[in-house]
Write a protein that holds these residues in place. Structure first.
Motif, PDB file in Angstrom:
ATOM      1  N   VAL A  34      51.391  35.973  21.061  1.00  0.00           N
ATOM      2  CA  VAL A  34      51.178  35.142  19.476  1.00  0.00           C
ATOM      3  C   VAL A  34      52.351  36.760  19.887  1.00  0.00           C
ATOM      4  CG1 VAL A  34      50.010  33.541  19.439  1.00  0.00           C
ATOM      5  CG2 VAL A  34      49.817  35.698  18.805  1.00  0.00           C
ATOM      6  N   PHE A  35      53.572  36.749  18.202  1.00  0.00           N
ATOM      7  CA  PHE A  35      53.916  38.015  18.034  1.00  0.00           C
ATOM      8  C   PHE A  35      54.338  37.885  16.775  1.00  0.00           C
ATOM      9  CE2 PHE A  35      55.302  35.954  22.388  1.00  0.00           C
ATOM     10  CZ  PHE A  35      55.761  37.416  23.272  1.00  0.00           C
ATOM     11  N   SER A  57      51.817  37.181   9.469  1.00  0.00           N
ATOM     12  CA  SER A  57      51.518  36.193   9.934  1.00  0.00           C
ATOM     13  C   SER A  57      52.388  36.155  11.859  1.00  0.00           C
ATOM     14  CB  SER A  57      53.143  35.349   9.375  1.00  0.00           C
ATOM     15  OG  SER A  57      52.451  35.440   7.777  1.00  0.00           O
ATOM     16  N   PHE A  58      52.022  35.002  12.559  1.00  0.00           N
ATOM     17  CA  PHE A  58      52.113  35.422  14.203  1.00  0.00           C
ATOM     18  C   PHE A  58      52.964  33.813  14.386  1.00  0.00           C
ATOM     19  CE2 PHE A  58      48.975  38.985  13.557  1.00  0.00           C
ATOM     20  CZ  PHE A  58      49.812  39.442  14.597  1.00  0.00           C
ATOM     21  N   PHE A  85      50.946  30.435  12.830  1.00  0.00           N
ATOM     22  CA  PHE A  85      50.010  31.486  12.750  1.00  0.00           C
ATOM     23  C   PHE A  85      49.523  32.110  10.592  1.00  0.00           C
ATOM     24  CE2 PHE A  85      44.660  32.496  11.899  1.00  0.00           C
ATOM     25  CZ  PHE A  85      44.394  31.351  12.175  1.00  0.00           C
ATOM     26  N   THR A  86      48.963  32.040   9.972  1.00  0.00           N
ATOM     27  CA  THR A  86      48.945  33.286   9.188  1.00  0.00           C
ATOM     28  C   THR A  86      47.261  33.151   8.808  1.00  0.00           C
ATOM     29  OG1 THR A  86      51.166  32.250   8.579  1.00  0.00           O
ATOM     30  CG2 THR A  86      49.629  34.027   6.709  1.00  0.00           C
ATOM     31  N   ALA A 111      38.474  35.488   7.304  1.00  0.00           N
ATOM     32  CA  ALA A 111      37.732  35.394   7.193  1.00  0.00           C
ATOM     33  C   ALA A 111      38.069  33.365   7.747  1.00  0.00           C
ATOM     34  CB  ALA A 111      36.751  34.627   6.086  1.00  0.00           C
ATOM     35  N   GLY A 112      39.446  33.144   7.860  1.00  0.00           N
ATOM     36  CA  GLY A 112      40.028  32.721   8.462  1.00  0.00           C
ATOM     37  C   GLY A 112      41.889  31.877   8.704  1.00  0.00           C
ATOM     38  N   GLY A 113      42.495  31.068   8.294  1.00  0.00           N
ATOM     39  CA  GLY A 113      43.599  31.237   8.144  1.00  0.00           C
ATOM     40  C   GLY A 113      44.342  29.714   7.342  1.00  0.00           C
ATOM     41  N   VAL A 114      45.984  29.854   8.375  1.00  0.00           N
ATOM     42  CA  VAL A 114      46.617  28.203   8.175  1.00  0.00           C
ATOM     43  C   VAL A 114      47.017  28.327   9.508  1.00  0.00           C
ATOM     44  CG1 VAL A 114      48.374  26.695   7.605  1.00  0.00           C
ATOM     45  CG2 VAL A 114      47.040  28.407   5.949  1.00  0.00           C
TER      46      VAL A 114
END
Length: 484
Positions: free
Chosen positions: A431-432, A438-439, A448-449, A460-463
């Protein structure tokens, strides 16, 4: 006063005329044949040099749309046709599940049997794992894709049944106590395939052919256990390349049960019909397959037996997807409307989930959706930015997805200064960065953020952004940036 009244009347008539014209335009758009509206959804792929998809729409047991878009083989300029054969990845699990239910119906096994009764190679973890728990992904067994990655296997590695059984034998612990949690596990479905073989005396491929495919007339469907089988009208899979084109993404499945099926949209329509007429198994047995599993706390899990029970626009749906390399496949059934959509795609930049929803909107709600933008390689939609490799350390770890996603989670690792992601049961991909946290992936349409790190520097997490849906994720054991 009379002039004002006349003017007012004129404006009213003009306004009414405009509204009628607009209504007529809208009605004309909505009265357009549904198949033409579906064509517009796939127009960006239906041209030379593009992979594409086959779409099948089934209503009241009849196929009302069956079309191919784009190309099945870019190197040989072979157009996509409705009879094209696709590897369907995890959609194969439905046939494994029904095979188990048929053996239970025959009285040859029980769903609550300890799996070690049939596969004694599985270690004794101190508490029995049942066949039912394998079906519902509540066994606690670690996914073999993750285990192979930890061994150093690449994304294109050919994994055999012997490889998986050897890995299972060496496991010393489970992810959780059997039945207490949900975690998508390809290992479980491979073991189901082994159970079918040992109980029936036939390999899974043969059992499924004799008991399911032949009786349903699915003449173009088979479990493959290796790479050498010839498949008429086989479709090739593709991943977007950095040059704005596509790379061939070869698929070789040598471990059936969790995957391995090659089929056509027409055969999947026959499979779909079985859930209404019960030709194989009977209606009662098929209803049992659609009962969601239950966790240790008594809560239901929306994953039944290789079928996800969900809802869309207030309507009940039964679905499952399958993704392997460039193949992205989806079969979604609206049982109360006796309506189903099949989308089989051979490129990761075609969003099967969004397209299934839009097709359903056309046929069930008479909505004329806007056509999606022409596919663009991820690096053209997201501009890669420099990212300090030292900052990747805080992002590394396992992030759990909500149960309704149908996937356990995503594992991020750092290698040679780059960030890599691996969804449970999926290939590992790089992933970049395109932002501070953000990737994006180039191999699939997903971003993925990450959350901002806590005071201790822990994220601890993300979206996860995929399929038009934003799914919150968390690192198990972390809350608010702290280990709990």
């Amino acid at each position: 006063m009379r002039r004002i009244t006349l003017l007012a009347t004129m404006f009213t008539v003009l306004a009414s005329s405009t509204m009628v014209s607009a209504a007529r335009a809208t009605n004309a758009q909505l009265s357009q044949a549904p198949d033409l509206m579906v064509d517009s959804l796939f127009a960006a792929w239906d041209r030379p040099g593009m992979p594409g998809a086959v779409v099948e729409v089934i209503r009241a047991g009849k196929v009302v749309l069956s079309k191919g878009y784009g190309y099945a083989d870019l190197e040989h300029n072979v157009p996509m046709t409705p009879s094209a054969s696709f590897a369907i990845g995890s959609n194969s699990k439905q046939f494994t599940a029904l095979s188990i239910y048929l053996l239970a119906q025959d009285g040859k096994l029980a769903l609550d049997d300890d799996i070690r009764k049939y596969v004694p190679e599985v270690p004794d973890f101190g508490k029995a794992i049942t066949i039912r728990q394998l079906l519902h992904h509540t066994s606690g067994l670690r996914d073999y894709f993750e285990l192979m990655f930890l061994k150093g296997a690449g994304t294109d590695a050919v994994i055999t049944q012997e490889d998986v059984l050897a890995l299972v034998k060496r496991q010393r612990a489970l992810n959780f106590a059997p039945g207490h949690e949900y975690a998508y596990s390809n290992t479980g479905y491979l073991l189901l395939g082994q159970i079918i073989q040992r109980v029936s005396g036939m390999p899974l491929a043969e059992f499924a052919r004799v008991r399911i495919f032949d009786p349903l007339g699915m003449k173009h469907t088979q479990f493959q256990n290796g790479c050498g089988t010839l498949v008429p009208q086989r479709v090739l899979s593709y991943l977007p390349s950095g040059a704005g084109g596509y790379d061939n993404a070869a698929v070789c499945e040598a471990a059936d049960g969790a995957g391995g099926v090659v089929t056509t949209a027409g055969d999947l329509a026959l499979w779909d019909r079985n859930f209404y007429d019960g030709r194989v198994g009977g209606i009662d047995l098929l209803a049992q397959m659609q009962v969601p599993g239950k966790l240790g706390n008594g809560q239901s899990n929306n994953y039944a037996s290789a079928l996800v029970i969900d809802a869309y626009r207030g309507r009940r749906i039964v679905k499952h997807g399958g993704d392997i390399r460039g193949f992205h496949t989806q079969l979604t059934r609206f049982p109360d409307q006796h309506f189903s959509v099949v989308v089989l795609a051979n490129s990761s930049d075609l969003d099967k989930d969004e397209l299934v929803r839009k097709i359903a909107d056309i046929y069930l709600d008479h909505v004329a959706p806007a056509a999606p933008a022409a596919p663009m390689s991820p690096e053209r939609r997201f501009r890669e930015v420099a990212f300090d490799p030292a900052g990747l350390d805080a992002l590394v770890g396992y992030y759990a997805l909500p149960p309704q996603s149908g996937v356990e989670g995503v594992h991020f690792t750092k290698e040679n200064g780059y960030l890599w992601a691996q969804g449970t049961g999926q290939a590992r991909i790089r992933v970049f960065a395109y932002g501070e946290r953000s990737f994006f992936a180039k191999a699939i349409n997903a971003q993925f953020t990450f959350d901002a790190p806590g005071k201790d520097g822990v994220v601890a997490g993300g979206v996860l952004h995929q399929g038009g849906v934003d799914m919150p994720v968390n690192r198990p054991g972390f809350r608010g940036g702290r280990l709990v």
